[in-house]
Scaffold this motif. Structure first.
Motif, PDB file in Angstrom:
ATOM      1  N   TYR A 240      -5.708  11.614 -14.944  1.00  0.00           N
ATOM      2  CA  TYR A 240      -4.784  12.722 -14.695  1.00  0.00           C
ATOM      3  C   TYR A 240      -3.709  12.792 -15.783  1.00  0.00           C
ATOM      4  CZ  TYR A 240      -0.723  15.122 -12.782  1.00  0.00           C
ATOM      5  OH  TYR A 240       0.363  15.952 -12.625  1.00  0.00           O
ATOM      6  N   ALA A 241      -3.137  11.642 -16.129  1.00  0.00           N
ATOM      7  CA  ALA A 241      -2.106  11.620 -17.167  1.00  0.00           C
ATOM      8  C   ALA A 241      -2.666  12.105 -18.504  1.00  0.00           C
ATOM      9  CB  ALA A 241      -1.539  10.205 -17.310  1.00  0.00           C
ATOM     10  N   LEU A 242      -3.893  11.715 -18.806  1.00  0.00           N
ATOM     11  CA  LEU A 242      -4.546  12.159 -20.034  1.00  0.00           C
ATOM     12  C   LEU A 242      -4.694  13.680 -20.047  1.00  0.00           C
ATOM     13  CD1 LEU A 242      -5.921  10.842 -22.572  1.00  0.00           C
ATOM     14  CD2 LEU A 242      -8.071  11.039 -21.325  1.00  0.00           C
ATOM     15  N   ILE A 243      -5.157  14.244 -18.932  1.00  0.00           N
ATOM     16  CA  ILE A 243      -5.310  15.696 -18.857  1.00  0.00           C
ATOM     17  C   ILE A 243      -3.961  16.393 -18.968  1.00  0.00           C
ATOM     18  CG2 ILE A 243      -5.960  17.591 -17.304  1.00  0.00           C
ATOM     19  CD1 ILE A 243      -8.146  15.750 -16.184  1.00  0.00           C
ATOM     20  N   ARG A 244      -2.979  15.906 -18.220  1.00  0.00           N
ATOM     21  CA  ARG A 244      -1.673  16.550 -18.203  1.00  0.00           C
ATOM     22  C   ARG A 244      -1.024  16.532 -19.587  1.00  0.00           C
ATOM     23  NH1 ARG A 244       0.378  20.077 -14.789  1.00  0.00           N
ATOM     24  NH2 ARG A 244      -0.022  18.786 -12.956  1.00  0.00           N
ATOM     25  N   VAL A 245      -1.048  15.405 -20.249  1.00  0.00           N
ATOM     26  CA  VAL A 245      -0.367  15.278 -21.544  1.00  0.00           C
ATOM     27  C   VAL A 245      -1.100  16.049 -22.632  1.00  0.00           C
ATOM     28  CG1 VAL A 245       0.236  13.648 -23.381  1.00  0.00           C
ATOM     29  CG2 VAL A 245       0.786  13.108 -20.999  1.00  0.00           C
ATOM     30  N   PHE A 246      -2.417  15.907 -22.704  1.00  0.00           N
ATOM     31  CA  PHE A 246      -3.139  16.514 -23.818  1.00  0.00           C
ATOM     32  C   PHE A 246      -3.383  18.006 -23.632  1.00  0.00           C
ATOM     33  CE2 PHE A 246      -3.878  12.187 -25.072  1.00  0.00           C
ATOM     34  CZ  PHE A 246      -3.986  12.263 -26.453  1.00  0.00           C
ATOM     35  N   VAL A 247      -3.655  18.444 -22.424  1.00  0.00           N
ATOM     36  CA  VAL A 247      -3.935  19.864 -22.227  1.00  0.00           C
ATOM     37  C   VAL A 247      -2.656  20.679 -22.162  1.00  0.00           C
ATOM     38  CG1 VAL A 247      -5.064  21.565 -20.737  1.00  0.00           C
ATOM     39  CG2 VAL A 247      -6.101  19.315 -21.074  1.00  0.00           C
TER      40      VAL A 247
ATOM     41  N   LEU B 196       0.829  -1.203   0.000  1.00  0.00           N
ATOM     42  CA  LEU B 196       0.000   0.000   0.000  1.00  0.00           C
ATOM     43  C   LEU B 196       0.863   1.253   0.000  1.00  0.00           C
ATOM     44  CD1 LEU B 196      -2.762   1.404   0.208  1.00  0.00           C
ATOM     45  CD2 LEU B 196      -2.627   1.119   2.702  1.00  0.00           C
ATOM     46  N   LEU B 197       1.880   1.280   0.855  1.00  0.00           N
ATOM     47  CA  LEU B 197       2.758   2.452   0.922  1.00  0.00           C
ATOM     48  C   LEU B 197       3.547   2.642  -0.371  1.00  0.00           C
ATOM     49  CD1 LEU B 197       3.827   2.009   4.608  1.00  0.00           C
ATOM     50  CD2 LEU B 197       3.030   4.188   3.667  1.00  0.00           C
ATOM     51  N   LEU B 198       4.059   1.540  -0.940  1.00  0.00           N
ATOM     52  CA  LEU B 198       4.827   1.672  -2.176  1.00  0.00           C
ATOM     53  C   LEU B 198       3.924   2.006  -3.357  1.00  0.00           C
ATOM     54  CD1 LEU B 198       7.389  -1.210  -1.636  1.00  0.00           C
ATOM     55  CD2 LEU B 198       7.773   1.260  -1.435  1.00  0.00           C
ATOM     56  N   MET B 199       2.677   1.555  -3.326  1.00  0.00           N
ATOM     57  CA  MET B 199       1.735   1.997  -4.353  1.00  0.00           C
ATOM     58  C   MET B 199       1.537   3.509  -4.273  1.00  0.00           C
ATOM     59  SD  MET B 199      -2.215   0.900  -5.067  1.00  0.00           S
ATOM     60  CE  MET B 199      -2.850   2.220  -4.022  1.00  0.00           C
ATOM     61  N   MET B 200       1.480   4.032  -3.045  1.00  0.00           N
ATOM     62  CA  MET B 200       1.336   5.477  -2.879  1.00  0.00           C
ATOM     63  C   MET B 200       2.589   6.226  -3.306  1.00  0.00           C
ATOM     64  SD  MET B 200      -1.673   6.050  -2.202  1.00  0.00           S
ATOM     65  CE  MET B 200      -1.378   7.818  -2.086  1.00  0.00           C
ATOM     66  N   THR B 201       3.746   5.563  -3.265  1.00  0.00           N
ATOM     67  CA  THR B 201       4.948   6.167  -3.840  1.00  0.00           C
ATOM     68  C   THR B 201       4.723   6.451  -5.318  1.00  0.00           C
ATOM     69  OG1 THR B 201       6.364   4.941  -2.314  1.00  0.00           O
ATOM     70  CG2 THR B 201       7.425   5.873  -4.256  1.00  0.00           C
ATOM     71  N   GLY B 202       4.180   5.459  -6.030  1.00  0.00           N
ATOM     72  CA  GLY B 202       3.916   5.637  -7.456  1.00  0.00           C
ATOM     73  C   GLY B 202       2.827   6.655  -7.725  1.00  0.00           C
ATOM     74  N   VAL B 203       1.756   6.606  -6.935  1.00  0.00           N
ATOM     75  CA  VAL B 203       0.653   7.553  -7.129  1.00  0.00           C
ATOM     76  C   VAL B 203       1.126   8.983  -6.874  1.00  0.00           C
ATOM     77  CG1 VAL B 203      -1.580   8.290  -6.212  1.00  0.00           C
ATOM     78  CG2 VAL B 203      -1.147   5.864  -6.613  1.00  0.00           C
ATOM     79  N   SER B 204       1.830   9.198  -5.767  1.00  0.00           N
ATOM     80  CA  SER B 204       2.327  10.541  -5.441  1.00  0.00           C
ATOM     81  C   SER B 204       3.312  11.024  -6.503  1.00  0.00           C
ATOM     82  CB  SER B 204       3.002  10.534  -4.067  1.00  0.00           C
ATOM     83  OG  SER B 204       2.108  10.140  -3.060  1.00  0.00           O
ATOM     84  N   GLY B 205       4.237  10.143  -6.908  1.00  0.00           N
ATOM     85  CA  GLY B 205       5.205  10.527  -7.931  1.00  0.00           C
ATOM     86  C   GLY B 205       4.541  10.899  -9.234  1.00  0.00           C
ATOM     87  N   ALA B 206       3.501  10.161  -9.632  1.00  0.00           N
ATOM     88  CA  ALA B 206       2.799  10.459 -10.886  1.00  0.00           C
ATOM     89  C   ALA B 206       2.135  11.832 -10.835  1.00  0.00           C
ATOM     90  CB  ALA B 206       1.751   9.380 -11.170  1.00  0.00           C
ATOM     91  N   PHE B 207       1.563  12.185  -9.694  1.00  0.00           N
ATOM     92  CA  PHE B 207       0.894  13.478  -9.572  1.00  0.00           C
ATOM     93  C   PHE B 207       1.883  14.639  -9.498  1.00  0.00           C
ATOM     94  CE2 PHE B 207      -2.914  11.253  -7.441  1.00  0.00           C
ATOM     95  CZ  PHE B 207      -3.580  11.146  -8.659  1.00  0.00           C
ATOM     96  N   LEU B 208       3.125  14.384  -9.057  1.00  0.00           N
ATOM     97  CA  LEU B 208       4.054  15.467  -8.774  1.00  0.00           C
ATOM     98  C   LEU B 208       5.195  15.599  -9.770  1.00  0.00           C
ATOM     99  CD1 LEU B 208       4.329  15.018  -4.883  1.00  0.00           C
ATOM    100  CD2 LEU B 208       2.723  16.432  -6.179  1.00  0.00           C
ATOM    101  N   THR B 209       5.368  14.639 -10.662  1.00  0.00           N
ATOM    102  CA  THR B 209       6.499  14.709 -11.586  1.00  0.00           C
ATOM    103  C   THR B 209       6.265  15.740 -12.691  1.00  0.00           C
ATOM    104  OG1 THR B 209       7.994  13.408 -12.966  1.00  0.00           O
ATOM    105  CG2 THR B 209       5.647  12.902 -13.136  1.00  0.00           C
ATOM    106  N   GLY B 210       7.375  16.287 -13.180  1.00  0.00           N
ATOM    107  CA  GLY B 210       7.307  17.213 -14.318  1.00  0.00           C
ATOM    108  C   GLY B 210       7.967  16.638 -15.549  1.00  0.00           C
ATOM    109  N   ASP B 211       8.222  15.336 -15.568  1.00  0.00           N
ATOM    110  CA  ASP B 211       8.926  14.673 -16.663  1.00  0.00           C
ATOM    111  C   ASP B 211       8.079  13.501 -17.145  1.00  0.00           C
ATOM    112  OD1 ASP B 211      11.982  14.234 -17.834  1.00  0.00           O
ATOM    113  OD2 ASP B 211      10.900  12.348 -17.566  1.00  0.00           O
TER     114      ASP B 211
END
Length: 532
Positions: A277-284, A134-149
């Motif tokens: 979120y990824a769809l919005i970030r990439v396309f918009v 659960l914690l490591l899944m949240m590592t991925g979720v948090s990283g996806a929301f906060l990355t700029g790359d």
């Protein structure tokens, strides 16, 4: 020449100013969850201590995300680059209002799942990794929301998917392995499409920083050229798979009913929303021109997803499968906002994502309570739950109303925004589909209420009678009805009510988040170190 010194100006390549202490909050969510997951892994044999440690780290994660969101609201977009190297040389974490808001809501849901897991996950499940996963899944979720790359967006997707596989097969039952195969195959296909599109994008521009890409795409004479059109189509298909959009959504109802109910709850709340979120970030942000010519396709997909989800929910008698289709219907609403693409529509999609994260997590937790009270997830075997617990019945009614888009709860406002945006963009048929889907969802949830709560007992109980039978909780249902159940359900239900009654703060966050990527000047300035 030996002994000579050459003055090199690194200001264009490196961030030479020291990092402000508050900016370290950008990486705090990922660091906290990695540390917490590692510690829980080391404590895997101590199944009594593990929940305390895991819940403690998840609580600190919530506080870190609160502090991060407040800092973003106070200071604007924040960027931290690895090794001080500016893009395109370095990898950036870039946090705007959109990313910080979703990261906070995700942390709240994960904390609630951690508390609920104390009642639903037995010592074997703890020993084999519930809290570390659960914690490591949240590592991925948090990283996806906060990355700029964008490549690191792919990496964080992989982190959360690997952890989610572990959660999915935690009980090692045959049905869980079957669900994991279906879940894994489609997500692996989507991941490969994501990677191919990212490789093509790097081949065209030589950079994968989102802000750098946004500038370079905007400078093209034809930002919707054939090559970029191919990249956009691949990204849309990849993210549609991860978000469970029609017609690649069959993996979700085939897998989300198989794991422990708390795993289903956190999956339904978070994982598909990361795809949106990824769809919005990439396309918009990066490919707005591609969004323009794909908008009709996305509209059709959104309508099909809305109706498939709502009709699928009406056809189900197993509560967890029914809720899986409700998740899909919600994805259709968010895709509708992406299809329209205006600031109001994107704001509505962001608001709906926040609502859906909260309410779908709570509904799956409520399904676990229903199984505890009635001994089954099958509507045909449920009944009389109102007589057993009026309080839980009231909670279900609130959540069912919210997911149907009824006032005065959290689902009402984003649907109003999305319908208004669709009609303003001359897409009345898209707005009508949102309304029809909401009506059908209301019927599906009303059917659950009547069968499980209102009637006297399981199928066959005479009218006017209340069955008096001893029930055995179904697998994965809470074994106690104390704080481990009421605390997470209470938090999430309170948020559903509060957002519905006092929506101004969420309207402000969603509008600011959407505006920051529709008009990304502040985002670009933050990444490239240009003062606002």
């Amino acid at each position: 020449m030996a002994g000579s010194s050459v003055s090199v100006d690194l200001s264009q390549a490196m961030a030479t100013a020291p990092v402000a202490a508050g900016d370290w909050l950008v990486v705090a969510p990922s660091l906290l969850t990695i540390l917490g997951g590692s510690l829980c892994l080391m404590l895997r044999k101590n199944t009594d201590l593990q929940p305390k440690v895991g819940i403690g780290f998840l609580g600190v994660l919530v506080l870190a995300n609160v502090a991060l969101l407040l800092r973003v609201l106070d200071h604007g977009v924040i960027t931290m680059v690895m090794g001080s190297w500016l893009p395109p040389f370095g990898i950036a974490f870039t946090v705007d209002t959109l990313g910080a808001t979703l990261s906070l809501i995700g942390a709240i849901v994960a904390f609630c799942a951690g508390v609920y897991g104390a009642a639903t996950v037995d010592s074997t499940g703890r020993r084999y990794g519930f809290y570390p996963f659960l914690l490591l899944m949240m590592t991925g979720v948090s990283g996806a929301f906060l990355t700029g790359d964008i490549f690191n967006l792919y990496v964080w997707f992989e982190v959360l998917l690997i952890s989610s596989y572990g959660l999915l097969v935690l009980g090692n039952d045959r049905i869980q392995l079957d669900g994991a195969v279906k879940y894994g195959v489609l997500n692996l296909v989507g991941t490969n499409l994501f990677l191919i599109a990212t490789g093509m994008l790097y081949g065209i521009f030589g950079t994968l920083n989102m802000a750098d890409l946004a500038q370079k795409v905007a400078s093209l004479e034809d930002p919707a050229s054939g090559t970029l059109a191919t990249v956009a189509a691949l990204y849309f298909l990849a993210f549609a798979m991860k978000a469970a959009a029609f017609p690649v959504n069959f993996w979700l109802p085939a897998s989300y009913h198989t794991p422990n109910i708390v795993v289903s709850a956190v999956f339904a709340g978070l994982l598909t929303k990361v795809g949106v979120y990824a769809l919005i970030r990439v396309f918009v942000l990066i490919l707005p021109a591609s969004l323009g010519y794909l908008s009709d396709v996305i509209s059709v997909v959104a309508i099909a997803t809305l109706l498939t989800g709502a009709l699928g929910a009406l056809a189900q008698s197993e509560v967890r499968r029914l809720l899986g289709y409700v998740v899909i219907a919600g994805i259709g609403s968010m895709l509708a906002g992406v299809a329209v693409g205006t600031t109001l529509a994107i704001s509505g999609a962001v608001f709906y994502a926040v609502h859906s994260i909260i309410v779908m997590t709570a509904l799956y937790m409520m399904a676990g309570v229903m199984a505890m009270l009635g001994g089954s997830y099958d509507l045909r075997r449920l009944g009389g739950l109102y007589a057993k617990s009026a309080a839980y019945s009231a909670v279900f009614l609130v959540l069912a109303s919210a997911v149907s888009g009824l006032p005065p709860f959290s689902g009402f406002w984003p649907k109003v925004m999305l319908v208004k945006a669709a009609f303003a963009d001359d897409r009345a048929w898209l707005g009508a589909a949102i309304l029809v889907s909401g009506f059908l969802t209301m019927l599906a949830m009303g059917r659950v209420w009547i069968f499980a709560f209102w009637r006297g007992g399981p199928e066959g109980t005479p009218d006017g009678k209340t069955a008096s039978v001893t029930t055995v909780p179904a697998d994965g249902a809470p074994q106690v009805s104390g704080g481990a159940v009421w605390v997470p359900l209470g938090i999430l239900t309170a948020l559903v009510i509060y957002i519905g009654v006092q929506p101004e703060w969420m309207l402000k966050l969603s509008t600011q988040g959407a505006g920051g990527i529709v008009e990304p000047l502040d985002y670009l300035r933050s990444v490239f170190g240009v003062p606002g």
